[in-house]
Design a protein around this motif. Structure first.
Motif, short mmCIF file in Angstrom:
data_model
loop_
_atom_site.label_atom_id
_atom_site.label_comp_id
_atom_site.label_asym_id
_atom_site.label_seq_id
_atom_site.Cartn_x
_atom_site.Cartn_y
_atom_site.Cartn_z
N TYR A 92 0.84 -1.21 0.00
CA TYR A 92 0.00 0.00 0.00
C TYR A 92 0.87 1.25 0.00
N ARG A 93 1.87 1.26 0.86
CA ARG A 93 2.69 2.47 1.03
C ARG A 93 3.54 2.78 -0.19
N THR A 94 3.90 1.75 -0.94
CA THR A 94 4.69 1.98 -2.15
C THR A 94 3.82 2.11 -3.40
N GLY A 95 2.62 1.50 -3.36
CA GLY A 95 1.78 1.48 -4.56
C GLY A 95 0.77 2.61 -4.65
N ILE A 96 0.34 3.12 -3.51
CA ILE A 96 -0.64 4.21 -3.53
C ILE A 96 0.09 5.52 -3.78
N ARG A 97 -0.29 6.18 -4.85
CA ARG A 97 0.33 7.46 -5.24
C ARG A 97 -0.80 8.41 -5.60
N ASN A 98 -1.36 9.01 -4.57
CA ASN A 98 -2.47 9.94 -4.77
C ASN A 98 -2.29 11.09 -3.79
#
Length: 368
Positions: free
Chosen positions: A263-269
């Motif tokens: 989540y911390r590396t994949g979520i980019r918002n």
């Protein structure tokens, strides 16, 4: 639909072990404070280190009974103050007021949601006796700094570990830093029973002896009551089931960490503020993965439309609850903002990689 938490699937992984454990209890004919209870207390203590474990009925009782034991021992007195994070779940505060102690609500660290050691000095008064740090959402609070402050000012430390089973600080489990710690085994916890339950751990043998009597009507010997105590016992069936689940706890926590890292590396918002890890990865067990968004209702609706189930932990902070009118006037802007903005995304040891991908894609698609 990606479920927020699938307790049926979590439990099904250990079905045969759980059935065998339940059968042991049924066949024994002993259902309160028997061999399973004794074994679980020993195993839960060994999991943490050199300490004693005391099983109780639930997590709230775990905190309440420790404070009550200190009062009965003359260490605390009615009206003494307990420092507690303002953004915690209300149980942390209820344990204080149940004992006619005074909660002193302190704003958290904006990065970790945990008690901010730099704010403690401003909350210290001549009546301060206890610090009650909460390892919120599964992240270990800054116990080295909190314990150093407590030692300097001769304060007791009662850890609320209800959401952080197994979290480590420099190789030392949460629950082993303070004078005592309370745990909850509510079914949704990282170590969850198939019902309610709780436990206390402490390295103080005198406190442990007091608590064992206090949880059982205040009885140190059958039909002899040293204290006025409640009925707060962890039953044999839950102990047997918890013994099974304890053996899988570290593995489950590792899966939670792996999901959280994705989540911390994949979520980019930019509209979604991600949680941070203050120390190394072992210091967080990710009971909850909590993000912050300015327009929570729109965000939740967007995820629901994408088939992602979310929960808000917690919509109303303790100082704004109806049961605490005397706290309504407190000015706690950070706490109020946190409770207005937080959203918990799905996380559990049975969440599939495909489910994680779906959550990441849905969050990234949110327009803000």
């Amino acid at each position: 639909m990606v479920p927020f938490l699938n307790l049926k699937e979590i439990t099904a992984r250990h079905r045969s072990e759980l059935l065998e454990a339940a059968a042991r209890v049924i066949d024994s004919g002993w259902f309160i404070h028997g061999r399973e209870h004794e074994a679980f207390e020993q195993e839960f203590a060994a999991f943490h280190g050199p300490c004693q474990a005391i099983g109780v009925a639930n997590g709230l009782d775990a905190l309440t009974l420790v404070l009550r034991a200190w009062i009965q021992a003359g260490i605390l007195h009615e009206g003494d103050e307990v420092i507690v994070p303002a953004n915690t779940y209300i149980a942390s505060v209820l344990a204080i007021t149940e004992n006619r102690l005074v909660p002193v609500l302190v704003e958290p660290d904006d990065r970790t949601f945990n008690l901010d050691p730099s704010r403690l000095a401003d909350s210290l008064t001549p009546r301060t006796r206890v610090i009650l740090p909460v390892h919120l959402y599964g992240q270990a609070a800054d116990m080295p700094a909190l314990c150093a402050f407590a030692e300097k000012h001769r304060l007791l430390v009662l850890e609320d570990c209800a959401q952080a089973h197994g979290a480590l600080i420099d190789g030392k489990r949460v629950g082993m830093w303070g004078d005592a710690a309370g745990f909850s085994f509510y079914p949704g916890k990282n170590l969850g029973a198939l019902g309610d339950g709780g436990a206390i751990v402490t390295r103080d043998p005198i406190l442990a002896e007091h608590l064992r009597a206090l949880r059982n009507y205040g009885s140190h010997l059958k039909y002899q009551n040293r204290y006025q105590g409640p009925n707060s016992r962890l039953d044999e069936l839950q102990c047997a089931l918890l013994r099974v689940k304890l053996t899988h706890l570290d593995e489950d926590n590792q899966r939670r960490r792996a999901i959280a890292l994705r989540y911390r590396t994949g979520i980019r918002n930019p509209a979604v503020r991600l949680p941070q890890v203050a120390r190394d990865e072992a210091s967080h067990v990710w009971h909850l993965f909590v993000v912050r968004v300015d327009s929570r209702e729109a965000f939740v609706q967007h995820l629901q439309a994408a088939g992602i189930q979310t929960v808000v932990h917690y919509p109303i902070p303790p100082h704004q609850q109806e049961c605490y009118p005397a706290l309504h006037s407190l000015d706690l802007p950070l706490t109020s903002a946190i409770h207005r903005e937080v959203v918990s995304l799905p996380i559990s040891p049975v969440l599939s990689d495909a489910d994680v991908d779906a959550v990441i894609a849905a969050v990234n698609a949110y327009a803000g």
